[in-house]
Design an enzyme around this catalytic site. Structure first.
Site, PDB file in Angstrom:
ATOM      1  CE  LYS A 186      -1.686   2.947   2.796  1.00  0.00           C
ATOM      2  NZ  LYS A 186      -1.700   4.122   1.896  1.00  0.00           N
ATOM      3  N   GLY A 221      -4.995   3.509  -1.499  1.00  0.00           N
ATOM      4  CA  GLY A 221      -6.091   4.030  -0.686  1.00  0.00           C
ATOM      5  C   GLY A 221      -5.542   4.611   0.609  1.00  0.00           C
ATOM      6  CB  VAL A 226      -6.046   0.528   1.847  1.00  0.00           C
ATOM      7  CG1 VAL A 226      -5.084  -0.500   1.273  1.00  0.00           C
ATOM      8  CG2 VAL A 226      -7.215   0.735   0.889  1.00  0.00           C
ATOM      9  CD  GLU A 265      13.396   1.116   9.078  1.00  0.00           C
ATOM     10  OE1 GLU A 265      14.058   2.161   9.160  1.00  0.00           O
ATOM     11  OE2 GLU A 265      13.821   0.018   9.460  1.00  0.00           O
ATOM     12  CB  CYS A 306      13.357   9.272   7.897  1.00  0.00           C
ATOM     13  SG  CYS A 306      14.325   8.093   6.963  1.00  0.00           S
ATOM     14  CD  GLU A 410      10.251  13.183  11.263  1.00  0.00           C
ATOM     15  OE1 GLU A 410       9.091  12.774  11.380  1.00  0.00           O
ATOM     16  OE2 GLU A 410      11.169  12.505  10.772  1.00  0.00           O
TER      17      GLU A 410
END
Ligand code: NAD
Length: 503
Positions: A186, A221, A226, A265, A306, A410
């Protein structure tokens, strides 16, 4: 049938996808070909660039059933078959790298050169790396009277974000397939078009390698529908999620009901520490290079990386000079149309992200940080004709203290914080004072001191000076940055179970 309907609109094509890739075929969504769609918007402010179906739990059921059906044969396949598929996928991406780069650039705003060099080639390299590492990989070992057998975990759900969309799919799909698992992907609804292009690469690669298409399935989705249908599905054995820490918590909680293997992650607030040449000394070898490297890292992908080191820790004695160098360097960087070649910065990827980043900049100012460069882009810094885009200038905050919001949370935009420290002990304390533990960096002329400092950082990755990234080395987070590792043999092991057979 699975090929997109392309309408030429203003500057770019509009790519309409109406199907899912399930069981090796282009599958009509449960809601039909005219069911609800998610628009994919161009962050640079042009018209939307495409749309994909907004999937349902029923679509997830179909994809999981296809992955389950493909599992027995794929899990029993030999190294040669897996290598043929992974190599064919790597080559398919490389052959179409211009198309992939243009799509990724249009979907999430990365300038097209970096969309090709970083986002696309890295994804191909990951698929190729797993084909290579299957040679000579040990699947079994003997311990006393027991035979230890490594086996694929089963059907994997991969849920991915928009910031390095194709590479982050590759990190999951290549490792899971190399381990003998089958997969339902997904992708992020903000950047799903590259996943459709990847499904086409799989279609050709499966045909070439003689592998049934159901090993790799794609359903698009929302995370709430989903994503949740996947994380709660009784026939999914493992979930591998990359995204925000907030969504990662929900994923882990949802997956707990069926006790799935979960890889996470998540976010980061990584620190880069510039060390003086000797612990009490007043100099840093090539401070301008240290500052240039720091800003290049923090502003790469418009700050939406990240592992970006967005807290830069500087010896107190060199603080004023560093602030001035950083302000000059940030002012030199330009914003530009992501569709054009060059090393400019693109827009921030989504309107939500844009609003969040600007709000963080306001919070930084309100809490007493000093804005020395950047902020919301003024009209003269925005590329002509793209005024509606999500433009944030490369932003530098000075006089930041470790307790400020901009030093703790963050931001996921081009915002870097400069913090002074008195001695190395304080630098270690500030660097590790975070709920996150994804990455870090050390800049030091003395390699021994740099390594010593790296070992004291509580993070999954530390870059020393201009150290290079390897697709074979594990990445992942300590603390609230995640659970598990991706890439290389460590990444493959995440998709396996160990069986002990004892006599
Ligand atoms: P996000 O968490 O909003 O979404 C990531 C994916 O999860 C999307 O596909 C989304 O639809 C899905 N999702 C959201 N809620 C869900 C739920 N409840 N159940 C199942 N699926 C759900 O993240 P984003 O905004 O797309 O990406 C940015 C974030 O990703 C940042 O925090 C960044 O640090 C993180 N990230 C981490 C790494 C890493 O390797 N550690 C790499 C890239 C990005």
């Amino acid at each position: 049938m699975g090929h997109p309907v392309i309408h030429a609109t203003s500057a770019r094509a509009h790519e309409e996808r109406r199907h899912f890739w399930i069981g090796g075929a282009w599958h009509v969504p449960a809601a039909g070909l005219d069911g609800p769609c998610v628009l994919v918007r161009d962050p640079a402010g042009r018209d939307s660039v495409g749309c994909v179906p907004d999937g349902t739990a029923e679509d997830v059921d179909a994809a999981v059933a296809a992955a389950r059906q493909a599992f027995p044969a794929w899990s029993a396949s030999g190294t040669g078959t897996r290598q043929r598929l992974l190599t064919a996928v790597a080559e398919g991406i490389r052959k179409d790298e211009d198309q992939f780069a243009a799509l990724i650039s249009a979907e999430m705003g990365a300038p097209v050169d970096s969309a090709r060099l970083v986002q696309t080639r890295l994804a191909a390299d990951v698929f190729a790396s797993y084909a290579e590492l299957l040679d000579g990989l040990a699947w079994e070992e003997r311990i006393g009277s027991s035979q230890i057998v490594r086996e694929p975990v089963g059907v994997v759900a991969a849920i991915t974000p928009w910031n390095y969309p194709l590479y982050l799919i590759a990190a999951k799909a290549a490792a899971a397939l190399a381990a003998g698992c089958t997969l339902v992907l997904k992708p992020s609804s903000d950047a799903p078009l590259n996943a459709y292009r990847l499904a086409e690469v799989f279609e050709a690669a499966c045909a070439e390698a003689g592998v049934p298409g159901g090993v790799f399935n794609v359903v698009t989705g929302s995370g709430a529908v989903v994503g949740k249908a996947l994380t709660t599905h009784p026939d999914v054995d493992a979930v591998s999620f990359t995204g925000s820490t907030e969504a990662g918590r929900t994923v882990a909680a949802d997956a707990a009901a069926t006790v799935k293997r979960v890889g996470l992650e998540l976010g980061g607030k990584s620190a880069r520490v510039i060390l003086a040449d000797d612990p009490d000394g007043p100099t840093v070898a090539d401070l301008p290079a240290a500052v240039r490297t720091a800003l290049a890292d923090a502003f790469a992908n418009a700050g939406q990386t990240c592992t970006a080191c967005t807290r830069v820790l500087v010896p107190e004695r060199l603080y004023a000079e560093t602030v001035s160098l950083a302000a000059q360097e940030a002012a030199r960087l330009t914003l530009g149309d992501p569709a054009l070649p060059g090393d400019h910065l693109g827009p921030v990827a989504t309107s939500r992200q844009y609003a969040d980043v600007l709000a963080y900049i306001d919070t930084g100012i309100a809490e007493g940080a000093r804005l020395v460069a950047g902020g919301k882009a003024s009209a003269d810094r925005v590329p002509e004709g793209l005024e509606a885009g999500h433009w944030v200038l490369p932003t530098v905050f000075a006089d930041v203290t470790p307790d400020m919001t901009v030093a703790r949370e963050e931001i996921f935009g081009p915002v870097v914080c400069l913090l002074p420290y008195r001695d190395e002990a304080e630098a270690v304390r500030i660097a590790n004072d975070s709920v996150y533990g994804l990455a870090g960096a050390v800049w030091c002329a003395d390699a021994r001191r740099a390594e010593d400092f790296a070992r004291r950082m509580r993070t999954g990755l530390v870059t020393v000076n201009d150290g290079q990234f390897s697709v074979l080395a594990p990445t992942g987070g300590y603390k609230q940055s995640g659970v598990g590792r991706e890439l290389g043999v460590h990444g493959l092991h995440e998709y396996t179970e160990l069986k002990t057979i004892q006599w």
